[in-house]
Structure formats: structure tokens, C-alpha cells
Scaffold this active site. Structure first.
Site, short mmCIF file in Angstrom:
data_model
loop_
_atom_site.label_atom_id
_atom_site.label_comp_id
_atom_site.label_asym_id
_atom_site.label_seq_id
_atom_site.Cartn_x
_atom_site.Cartn_y
_atom_site.Cartn_z
N GLU A 28 -11.67 -5.03 9.56
CA GLU A 28 -11.05 -3.88 8.90
C GLU A 28 -11.61 -3.74 7.48
O GLU A 28 -11.63 -4.71 6.73
CB GLU A 28 -9.53 -4.10 8.83
CG GLU A 28 -8.78 -2.99 8.12
CD GLU A 28 -7.27 -3.24 8.06
OE1 GLU A 28 -6.85 -4.41 8.10
OE2 GLU A 28 -6.53 -2.25 7.97
N CYS A 54 -3.39 1.33 6.79
CA CYS A 54 -3.68 0.75 8.10
C CYS A 54 -4.23 1.82 9.03
O CYS A 54 -5.06 1.54 9.88
CB CYS A 54 -2.41 0.14 8.68
SG CYS A 54 -1.02 1.26 8.68
N LYS A 107 11.32 -8.85 1.47
CA LYS A 107 10.35 -9.66 0.74
C LYS A 107 9.12 -8.75 0.62
O LYS A 107 8.40 -8.52 1.59
CB LYS A 107 10.02 -10.96 1.49
CG LYS A 107 9.03 -11.84 0.75
CD LYS A 107 7.61 -11.49 1.15
CE LYS A 107 6.54 -12.29 0.46
NZ LYS A 107 6.17 -11.79 -0.85
N GLU A 117 3.59 -4.94 12.49
CA GLU A 117 2.70 -3.79 12.25
C GLU A 117 1.53 -4.32 11.45
O GLU A 117 1.66 -4.57 10.25
CB GLU A 117 3.42 -2.71 11.43
CG GLU A 117 4.63 -2.11 12.09
CD GLU A 117 4.28 -1.13 13.18
OE1 GLU A 117 3.08 -0.96 13.50
OE2 GLU A 117 5.22 -0.53 13.74
N LEU A 118 0.37 -4.52 12.09
CA LEU A 118 -0.72 -5.21 11.42
C LEU A 118 -1.88 -4.25 11.10
O LEU A 118 -1.65 -3.07 10.94
CB LEU A 118 -1.16 -6.40 12.28
CG LEU A 118 0.02 -7.31 12.70
CD1 LEU A 118 -0.45 -8.45 13.58
CD2 LEU A 118 0.78 -7.84 11.50
N ALA A 172 5.46 -7.28 -1.18
CA ALA A 172 4.19 -7.90 -1.59
C ALA A 172 4.29 -8.31 -3.07
O ALA A 172 4.91 -7.61 -3.88
CB ALA A 172 3.05 -6.91 -1.39
N SER A 173 3.63 -9.40 -3.40
CA SER A 173 3.79 -9.98 -4.74
C SER A 173 3.17 -9.14 -5.86
O SER A 173 3.47 -9.37 -7.02
CB SER A 173 3.17 -11.38 -4.77
OG SER A 173 3.92 -12.23 -3.94
N ASN A 230 0.80 -1.23 0.00
CA ASN A 230 0.00 0.00 0.00
C ASN A 230 0.83 1.28 0.00
O ASN A 230 0.39 2.30 -0.51
CB ASN A 230 -1.06 -0.02 1.11
CG ASN A 230 -0.47 -0.14 2.49
OD1 ASN A 230 0.70 -0.47 2.65
ND2 ASN A 230 -1.28 0.12 3.50
P1 NAP Z 1 -0.71 -9.27 3.58
O1 NAP Z 1 -1.49 -10.13 2.69
O2 NAP Z 1 -0.48 -9.70 4.96
O3 NAP Z 1 0.65 -8.97 2.85
C1 NAP Z 1 1.70 -8.26 3.46
C2 NAP Z 1 3.01 -8.98 3.20
O4 NAP Z 1 3.02 -10.21 3.92
C3 NAP Z 1 3.24 -9.34 1.73
O5 NAP Z 1 4.60 -9.22 1.45
C4 NAP Z 1 2.77 -10.79 1.68
O6 NAP Z 1 3.37 -11.49 0.63
C5 NAP Z 1 3.26 -11.29 3.02
N1 NAP Z 1 2.52 -12.43 3.54
C6 NAP Z 1 1.19 -12.66 3.47
N2 NAP Z 1 0.88 -13.80 4.11
C7 NAP Z 1 2.03 -14.31 4.61
C8 NAP Z 1 2.37 -15.47 5.36
N3 NAP Z 1 1.43 -16.33 5.76
N4 NAP Z 1 3.66 -15.69 5.68
C9 NAP Z 1 4.60 -14.82 5.29
N5 NAP Z 1 4.35 -13.70 4.57
C10 NAP Z 1 3.08 -13.44 4.24
O7 NAP Z 1 -1.35 -7.84 3.70
P2 NAP Z 1 -2.24 -7.09 2.65
O8 NAP Z 1 -3.63 -7.52 2.87
O9 NAP Z 1 -1.69 -7.17 1.29
O10 NAP Z 1 -1.99 -5.61 3.20
C11 NAP Z 1 -2.89 -4.94 3.93
C12 NAP Z 1 -2.77 -5.18 5.42
O11 NAP Z 1 -1.58 -4.59 5.92
C13 NAP Z 1 -3.90 -4.48 6.12
O12 NAP Z 1 -4.40 -5.27 7.16
C14 NAP Z 1 -3.25 -3.23 6.66
O13 NAP Z 1 -3.91 -2.65 7.74
C15 NAP Z 1 -1.88 -3.74 7.00
N6 NAP Z 1 -0.95 -2.63 7.11
C16 NAP Z 1 -0.45 -2.32 8.33
C17 NAP Z 1 0.42 -1.25 8.49
C18 NAP Z 1 0.96 -0.88 9.82
O14 NAP Z 1 1.93 -0.13 9.89
N7 NAP Z 1 0.42 -1.36 10.92
C19 NAP Z 1 0.78 -0.51 7.37
C20 NAP Z 1 0.26 -0.85 6.14
C21 NAP Z 1 -0.60 -1.93 6.02
P3 NAP Z 1 2.51 -11.84 -0.71
O15 NAP Z 1 2.11 -10.55 -1.31
O16 NAP Z 1 3.47 -12.61 -1.52
O17 NAP Z 1 1.34 -12.64 -0.24
#
Ligand code: NAP
Length: 460
Positions: free
Chosen positions: A365, A267, A159, A233-234, A161-162, A136
Site C-alpha cells: 500500500e 485506505c 484509543k 478495517e485495514l 492514534a498517538s 487519517n
Molecule cells: P496503525 O499504525 O495501525 O495505527 C492505527 C491505530 O492502531 C493507532 O491507534 C495505533 O496506535 C494502533 N496500533 C498500531 N499498532 C498496534 C498494535 N500492535 N496493537 C494495538 N494497537 C496498535 O495505522 P497507520 O499506519 O497509522 O494508519 C494507516 C493505516 O490504516 C493504513 O494501512 C490505512 O489503509 C488504514 N486505514 C484503514 C481504513 C479502513 O476503513 N479500512 C481507514 C483508514 C485507514 P499508535 O498510534 O499509538 O501506534
């Protein structure tokens, strides 16, 4: 190996395809990162700061291309992409200027109380840190890890995001292009199923993730299993509370921005708008009107306010949340559907009221331009609704009553409370959450210390 694709969310068209890195490439990057740790130490503070400033200059000199890349790869409005690049460069300079001071240990004034002639603390780098990052803010999320990590003397493996491989490749090369030792910061183009093996690799000392709860559980479990430090950071479902004494016009204007910045996919976007009964109807009317007036369209067009969602599945997720609420009786004040734009993954800015606990939107969310409205009869009820969420990242509190403000600061369960404003990350302020929003902090002095060994030295 699976392919990693860059697809423009405004058109659905493929921009580039990459082969995942082979195991041999992963091995070579890990070895180079491990070798870069002593090389970073040998550079010393001043040289690392010079290189960090050179990287900031390089990034800034390429702002036009990088901003276009961000907008094409994940769809945020072009002015916001430019702002992301500029903020990244200035934060790199912030760490170049301040890292040494942040990591200066302290001398015990009277070492005799511990039976020593001298006693002090120091902050040493942990070594190689794996960063798993989201799409994002494809440059900023990486920089806010990389700048403090490299200045502390850690090497970084990214690593990303894909769906943002072009951003991943760009940022993975930036620091070496600026003169940092080979391997000090590099990208691995791998899918998420290969993350576990990297965390378990003995050359990796720690891991940081910005991403979803699911990724947090999985990465946190692996890090726990091998007893390595993790920062998570979720997600968030930040409250935005409006009390009767607030400046309503400013609150509405900020509320729209707080919900729709980054096409509603941050987030720390405000997601739940909790408004006191006395001003609820007026706030709801003005907020819905302002959300309805936003221009949705091609994010490369500077007059557009809201671009597409970054992925097709992201739009489906938002649609399902809204349909669930609609089916269970929520009132859709504006939006509530896909946009009429025939291609791309656009969704209308949406305001929903009359939410009840059985609706998914109440607790989950919403990662898109969908605002939930809640009515509160009192300060206590407003804070109770805010704290009912299992997330605890940012929050905003609007009021001009000093007592209420003092209570809100204390009582809102979140990593941040922004009074009469919206939650924003600043290099100068710590950033992170509690509850299911994760643990640990990024940015500021606290962030750079997360991946350091706070070492005690005692001299007889
Ligand atoms: P996501 O699916 O969790 O992806 C984030 C990263 O984690 C990507 O590089 C993804 O790789 C990897 N990943 C996903 N599942 C994994 C697993 N089981 N094991 C290891 N790596 C894994 O997140 P998203 O949905 O794209 O992004 C949005 C989320 O991020 C929202 O919940 C948002 O609130 C949160 N966020 C939090 C913050 C903060 O600072 N707290 C900031 C920005 C975003 P792949 O793309 O290859 O799957």
C-alpha cells in the site's frame, strides 16, 4: 509513562504534549464505561436519539475550530477537514433517525413450526467496545464507530492514534458534553503496547480497529485468544480500472481526486490505475499532467490541493517505496521526490509506470500521493491485475459497456465496486473489506449490528 505529542506536519513544530493516562485512569474509565451500559439502556431509543442529535449540533457549531484542529494536527486541506466534520454530524443524525429500525428484530409468522406460541429475534448491545482508531480521519473514523455504538446502547472506549491527541481529547468529551451518561464514550490516552490489556479486561466485550495490517494481526490475535468479537478495517491498494468506452475526461478528473484526497492517505484512495491498452497512452498523458498541476503547500490555505504527509516516518515510507521502484527500472512520469518546501513533510504528487512484480509498490500500500499505472490488454487482464493484490477494500470501474459493468461487479474481489466514480464511504452504505483488508462491516444497518447480540426468543 511516555508522552503523547501533537506535531504540526506542515511545520514539524510541536503543538501540545500530553502525559499518557496512568493505569489508575484507565481503570476508572473502564469502570465508568461498564456503569454507563445500563444507564444507556435506561435512556431508551428516543432519548438516545435526542442526545445524538445534540452531539451532532454541538459538533457542527464548532466546525471552524474542529476543522482547524484536524488540519493543524494531521495536515489535510482545510476544505476537506470541514467536509469531514459536516459528514460526521450528518452521520450522527442518520443513526439517530434510523438505529431503532435497524435493530428491530422479526417475529416468526408461524411460530407453531418451531413448537412455540411466539418466536422472535432482538438485537441487544454487547456492552463496552474498545475502538482503536487511525489519525487519517481523526473525527470521522471515530464517529462512524461511536454513533451506531451509542445508539445501539453500547459504551465506547477510544484509543486514538498517538499523533492526534488533541482530536482524541475533543471527540472523547463531545458525547458527554452533549448529555450522554458519564463514561458512555471516553478517550484513553495510551500507547499501542497497552491495548492488549484493555482487550483482555473482562469488562470489554469487543474491539474494533481501523489501521494497518500489523495492528490488525496483533489485535485480531488478542481478540481471538480471549474469544471476543473483533471488526478489522485495514489497509487497501484499491484498483481504478479504465476501459476504452469510459468517459476519459471524467475518469482522469476523478482519478486525480481518488488518488490525492486526504493527501493520498486514505485506505480507500485509488492506488493502482489499470488502464486498457486502447486508451492507456492518452490516460497516462492527461493524468500525469493533472497530477503535476496540483498545488502542494500549507493545508490551511484554501487554494492548496495537497498538504504534507501526517508524519515524518510516513514520508520516509513513501520515499522508500518510490526509490525501490526507481532502482528496479520503473518510469517516474511526474514527481517522485520530496517537495522543495523547506519545512514539513511534503511529497510531490507522483505517477509511476512500468511496474514489475519485484517492486514493493506492486504489492504494498502506498500511503501518500503516489499513483501506480498498469497497462492491460483486455478486460480479463485488467481484473486479473486488480485481483492480484492481497488487499480487497474498495475499487472503481470505468466503462460504458453494460456487460463489462455486470462482470466487474461480480468479478472484482473487494468490499465495494464503484462504477464510473470513486470509492467513498456513506453512512447509508456498508463499508469494509475482504482478504488482507480485514473483516466485518461498518456503517449502514450492517455496521450497527456488528456489536449487537442477535438474540433468539422462543415462547412456549
Ligand atoms: P496503525 O499504525 O495501525 O495505527 C492505527 C491505530 O492502531 C493507532 O491507534 C495505533 O496506535 C494502533 N496500533 C498500531 N499498532 C498496534 C498494535 N500492535 N496493537 C494495538 N494497537 C496498535 O495505522 P497507520 O499506519 O497509522 O494508519 C494507516 C493505516 O490504516 C493504513 O494501512 C490505512 O489503509 C488504514 N486505514 C484503514 C481504513 C479502513 O476503513 N479500512 C481507514 C483508514 C485507514 P499508535 O498510534 O499509538 O501506534
Amino acid at each position: 509513562m511516555a508522552a503523547i505529542r501533537s506535531i504540526n506536519p506542515s511545520t514539524g513544530l510541536e503543538r501540545a504534549v500530553y502525559e499518557e493516562d496512568s493505569d489508575a485512569v484507565v481503570e476508572q474509565r473502564l469502570a465508568a464505561a461498564a456503569a454507563a451500559v445500563p444507564a444507556l439502556a435506561a435512556l431508551g431509543w428516543d432519548r438516545r436519539a435526542e442526545l445524538m442529535r445534540a452531539a451532532a449540533d454541538l459538533l457542527e457549531s464548532e466546525i471552524d475550530d474542529v476543522a482547524d484542529l484536524i488540519t493543524a494536527e494531521m495536515g489535510k486541506p482545510i476544505a476537506q477537514s470541514r467536509a469531514e466534520v459536516a459528514k460526521s454530524a450528518s452521520s450522527m443524525r442518520y443513526y439517530a433517525d434510523n438505529a431503532r429500525e435497524f435493530l428491530t428484530g422479526r417475529e416468526l409468522d408461524d411460530p407453531s413450526v418451531v413448537g412455540a406460541s411466539a418466536a422472535r429475534t432482538r438485537f441487544d448491545p454487547l456492552g463496552v467496545v474498545l475502538a482503536v482508531m487511525p489519525w487519517n480521519y481523526p473525527i470521522w473514523q471515530v464517529v462512524r464507530f461511536a454513533a451506531p455504538a451509542l445508539m445501539a446502547g453500547n459504551a465506547g472506549i477510544l484509543k486514538h492514534a498517538s499523533n492526534v491527541p488533541q482530536s482524541a481529547v475533543y471527540i472523547g468529551e463531545l458525547f458527554t458534553r452533549a448529555g450522554f451518561p458519564e463514561g458512555a464514550f471516553a478517550t484513553l490516552l495510551i500507547g499501542s503496547r497497552r491495548v492488549e490489556a484493555v482487550i483482555r479486561d473482562p469488562r470489554v466485550a469487543a474491539v474494533t480497529l481501523t489501521g494497518s495490517e500489523g495492528a490488525g494481526r496483533s489485535i485480531g490475535a488478542t481478540a481471538g485468544d480471549v474469544l471476543k468479537k473483533a471488526v478489522l478495517e485495514l489497509g487497501g491498494s484499491d484498483p481504478f480500472i479504465v476501459m476504452p468506452s469510459a468517459d476519459l475526461e471524467a475518469a482522469v478528473e476523478t482519478a486525480v481526486k481518488a488518488r490525492t484526497t486526504n493527501n493520498g492517505q486514505a485506505c480507500i484512495n485509488a492506488k493502482r490505475f489499470i488502464v486498457h491498452d486502447d486508451v492507456y497512452d492518452e490516460f497516462a498523458r492527461r493524468f500525469a499532467q493533472a497530477m503535476d498541476a496540483l498545488v502542494v503547500g500549507d493545508p490551511a490555505d484554501p487554494t492548496v490541493d495537497v498538504g504534507p504527509l501526517a508524519t515524518e516516518s510516513g514520508r520516509s515510507d513513501i520515499e522508500e517505496l518510490v526509490e525501490d521502484a526507481r532502482a528496479k527500472g520503473a518510469a517516474i512520469l511526474v514527481g517522485g521526490r520530496r517537495s522543495d518546501i523547506p519545512v514539513g513533510w511534503f511529497y510531490e504528487p507522483t505517477v509511476i509506470a512500468d511496474l514489475t512484480r519485484d517492486m514493493r509498490l506492486y504489492s504494498e500500500e502506498a500511503f501518500g500521493p503516489v499513483a501506480s499505472l498498469y497497462r492491460a490488454a483486455s478486460f480479463d487482464e485488467a481484473v486479473a491485475i486488480a485481483n492480484e493484490s492481497e488487499f480487497g477494500l474498495g475499487s472503481a470501474f470505468w466503462s460504458n459497456d453494460p456487460e463489462e459493468i455486470a462482470r466487474a461487479e461480480r468479478e472484482i474481489e473487494a468490499g465495494a465496486v464503484f462504477v464510473n466514480g470513486m470509492t467513498i464511504s456513506y453512512a447509508q452504505l456498508p463499508f469494509g473489506g475482504i482478504k488482507r483488508s480485514g473483516y466485518g462491516r461498518e456503517l449502514s444497518k450492517e455496521g450497527i449490528r456488528e456489536f449487537c447480540n442477535l438474540k433468539t426468543v422462543w415462547v412456549a
